[in-house]
Design an enzyme around this catalytic site. Sequence first.
Site, PDB file in Angstrom:
ATOM      1  N   TYR A  10      32.842  42.900  26.032  1.00 55.85           N
ATOM      2  CA  TYR A  10      34.208  43.236  25.642  1.00 55.85           C
ATOM      3  C   TYR A  10      34.253  44.586  24.924  1.00 55.85           C
ATOM      4  CZ  TYR A  10      35.017  38.188  26.390  1.00 55.85           C
ATOM      5  OH  TYR A  10      35.090  36.918  26.901  1.00 55.85           O
ATOM      6  N   SER A 107      29.543  29.412  29.217  1.00 53.66           N
ATOM      7  CA  SER A 107      30.900  29.732  29.662  1.00 53.66           C
ATOM      8  C   SER A 107      30.888  29.657  31.183  1.00 53.66           C
ATOM      9  CB  SER A 107      31.305  31.126  29.179  1.00 53.66           C
ATOM     10  OG  SER A 107      32.597  31.459  29.642  1.00 53.66           O
TER      11      SER A 107
END
Length: 202
Positions: A10, A107
Amino acid sequence: MNLLDTAPAYGDSEERLGRLLDGTRDRWVLCTKAGESFDGRRSRHDFTSRALRGSVEASLRRLRTDYLDVVLIHSDGRDVDILRQSDALETLDALKRAGKIRASGFSHKTEAGGRLALSRCDVLMSALSFTDRRQIDVVRDAGEHGVGVLVKKALDSGRAPPESLGYVAGRPGVSSVVVGTVDPAHLEVDIAAAGFGQERPA
């Protein structure tokens, strides 16, 4: 609201959080990921033990902390291959034993991956929204097995109606809903929409 979700992929998110949280670490649950990096142009995935250890150490430095509450393997979509052909989760378990992280997880992007990871993780990050319920059984089963569930994409990338947050927050098995925004006022609306602080549906 006390859980912050970030990742090396990110951009400079970890560095920014590290500066902002300096001196307030004990107020927050920090969740980051390993296995994916971003060089400003494209993402790269590496699930080798060496890469994952290096990623966690770099996250610790960027976030200015000596431990991470949750670290998730950041899948590239090949969930089953990652779980069966790499030692990614074993590497996170070793980092738990070393005190670098407190909980490990995955995830996932597929139901098969979520189910395979369920028996081997402390935490799953699963996509769930009012309009996308493909993972709802995995979320429920995770809760029944004592596995924490962080929900991503609760608004289905903008396609779900506003009531999706309340729907997701009330599903059996859901531990936390991760919502992204750049507007504090928008975040307040999201918190209210999720029904936090109110009695939630069964």
